[in-house]
Design a protein around this motif. Sequence first.
Motif, PDB file in Angstrom:
ATOM      1  N   UNK A 162      -2.078  -0.483 -36.502  1.00  0.00           N
ATOM      2  CA  UNK A 162      -2.758   0.650 -35.877  1.00  0.00           C
ATOM      3  C   UNK A 162      -2.313   0.828 -34.430  1.00  0.00           C
ATOM      4  N   UNK A 163      -2.154  -0.298 -33.722  1.00  0.00           N
ATOM      5  CA  UNK A 163      -1.705  -0.227 -32.328  1.00  0.00           C
ATOM      6  C   UNK A 163      -0.285   0.304 -32.251  1.00  0.00           C
ATOM      7  N   UNK A 164       0.592  -0.209 -33.110  1.00  0.00           N
ATOM      8  CA  UNK A 164       1.980   0.259 -33.090  1.00  0.00           C
ATOM      9  C   UNK A 164       2.086   1.725 -33.519  1.00  0.00           C
ATOM     10  N   UNK A 165       1.210   2.143 -34.413  1.00  0.00           N
ATOM     11  CA  UNK A 165       1.200   3.565 -34.791  1.00  0.00           C
ATOM     12  C   UNK A 165       0.866   4.416 -33.572  1.00  0.00           C
ATOM     13  N   UNK A 166      -0.055   3.923 -32.745  1.00  0.00           N
ATOM     14  CA  UNK A 166      -0.422   4.640 -31.516  1.00  0.00           C
ATOM     15  C   UNK A 166       0.742   4.628 -30.526  1.00  0.00           C
ATOM     16  N   UNK A 167       1.397   3.484 -30.406  1.00  0.00           N
ATOM     17  CA  UNK A 167       2.558   3.368 -29.501  1.00  0.00           C
ATOM     18  C   UNK A 167       3.632   4.376 -29.875  1.00  0.00           C
ATOM     19  N   UNK A 168       4.010   4.406 -31.155  1.00  0.00           N
ATOM     20  CA  UNK A 168       5.105   5.278 -31.574  1.00  0.00           C
ATOM     21  C   UNK A 168       4.714   6.747 -31.546  1.00  0.00           C
ATOM     22  N   UNK A 169       3.431   7.018 -31.756  1.00  0.00           N
ATOM     23  CA  UNK A 169       2.965   8.401 -31.651  1.00  0.00           C
ATOM     24  C   UNK A 169       3.088   8.904 -30.214  1.00  0.00           C
ATOM     25  N   UNK A 170       2.652   8.080 -29.264  1.00  0.00           N
ATOM     26  CA  UNK A 170       2.728   8.468 -27.855  1.00  0.00           C
ATOM     27  C   UNK A 170       4.171   8.482 -27.357  1.00  0.00           C
ATOM     28  N   UNK A 171       4.963   7.538 -27.831  1.00  0.00           N
ATOM     29  CA  UNK A 171       6.376   7.487 -27.452  1.00  0.00           C
ATOM     30  C   UNK A 171       7.117   8.729 -27.944  1.00  0.00           C
ATOM     31  N   UNK A 172       6.825   9.117 -29.185  1.00  0.00           N
ATOM     32  CA  UNK A 172       7.472  10.302 -29.764  1.00  0.00           C
ATOM     33  C   UNK A 172       7.119  11.551 -28.980  1.00  0.00           C
ATOM     34  N   UNK A 173       5.847  11.721 -28.681  1.00  0.00           N
ATOM     35  CA  UNK A 173       5.405  12.894 -27.922  1.00  0.00           C
ATOM     36  C   UNK A 173       6.036  12.915 -26.529  1.00  0.00           C
ATOM     37  N   UNK A 174       6.087  11.745 -25.901  1.00  0.00           N
ATOM     38  CA  UNK A 174       6.700  11.632 -24.573  1.00  0.00           C
ATOM     39  C   UNK A 174       8.163  12.056 -24.609  1.00  0.00           C
ATOM     40  N   UNK A 175       8.910  11.533 -25.576  1.00  0.00           N
ATOM     41  CA  UNK A 175      10.336  11.868 -25.655  1.00  0.00           C
ATOM     42  C   UNK A 175      10.553  13.339 -25.979  1.00  0.00           C
ATOM     43  N   UNK A 176       9.726  13.899 -26.830  1.00  0.00           N
ATOM     44  CA  UNK A 176       9.889  15.330 -27.168  1.00  0.00           C
ATOM     45  C   UNK A 176       9.569  16.222 -25.969  1.00  0.00           C
ATOM     46  N   UNK A 177       8.667  15.764 -25.117  1.00  0.00           N
ATOM     47  CA  UNK A 177       8.290  16.582 -23.959  1.00  0.00           C
ATOM     48  C   UNK A 177       9.169  16.333 -22.733  1.00  0.00           C
ATOM     49  N   UNK A 178       9.709  15.115 -22.611  1.00  0.00           N
ATOM     50  CA  UNK A 178      10.388  14.733 -21.366  1.00  0.00           C
ATOM     51  C   UNK A 178      11.877  14.466 -21.504  1.00  0.00           C
ATOM     52  N   UNK A 179      12.361  14.438 -22.745  1.00  0.00           N
ATOM     53  CA  UNK A 179      13.782  14.123 -22.948  1.00  0.00           C
ATOM     54  C   UNK A 179      14.475  15.326 -23.572  1.00  0.00           C
TER      55      UNK A 179
END
Length: 279
Positions: free
Chosen positions: A262-279
């Motif tokens: 569950x924690x890693x699902x949250x990590x990858x969800x936030x990481x994905x959103x960050x990369x789509x918005x900032x990269x």
Amino acid sequence: MKNLLIIPLLLLFLITGCGNSDDENNAPLEAQTLTDVSYGTDAQQKIDIFLPYDRSINTKVIVLLHGGSWVGGDKSDVASLVPVLKIQFPDHAIVNMNYRLATETSPAYPKQIDDIKSVLEHLKSNNYQISSNYAFIGFSAGAHLSLLYAYAYDTEHNVKAICDVVGPADFTDPNYTSHPLYPSASQVLVGSSSPTQEQIETINPVNHITTQSPPTISFYGGQDPLVPATQGPRLKAALDNANVYNEYNLYANGGHGDWDEATYADVYSKMTLFLKNRF
């Protein structure tokens, strides 16, 4: 009359032939997977490269750096993230890199930073049809190397985003300097269990943050036995002071990246959103 008919037919043939040639030249590039590509002469200097379909010189690149306290680990440790990234970023290239591990006679710095430089130089000098726009995803020691390279050595500002998972960010943190593993960490990094102030500043990511540093997202565990939980807030404060966009995430009951699904699902969800918005 026959000659008059032949000329238009020849012109039609030439036009059609040229059209076929152009179609072939403009055909989309096929996806490719290249494993254990050498970027240096050392046996540890290997990368896996995943090139997307229909890529171009505008194709962005995500670089993965494994952990292992600078002395261990392998790109296979983070290989499971590759298919996840392919789904979320089908138009991006992915590079999973090994770097030379530290030994008693050969510290991590500067050779591991040099390896990052060599990987990026390899990607630029070979005809992979990708851009020089990079995002780093680093874990533990790999996160430290990602932060240090991007903040201190990326003079051309090609690193556009960093994802830091439990990476050491500030070796002047009192909670780090008093940590029982601090002397061995400094020995591994710079070859001395009692590093000089200059040595600490050189390998200390927060010392190199400027207004031009790339956006950074970080993830830390509140019960991490290796990297103090105070590292995250100190990194965030340094980025905030330089007005660099950043996101900081703390999992209060989490250890050193040994988190539940569950924690890693949250990590990858936030990481994905960050990369789509900032990269």
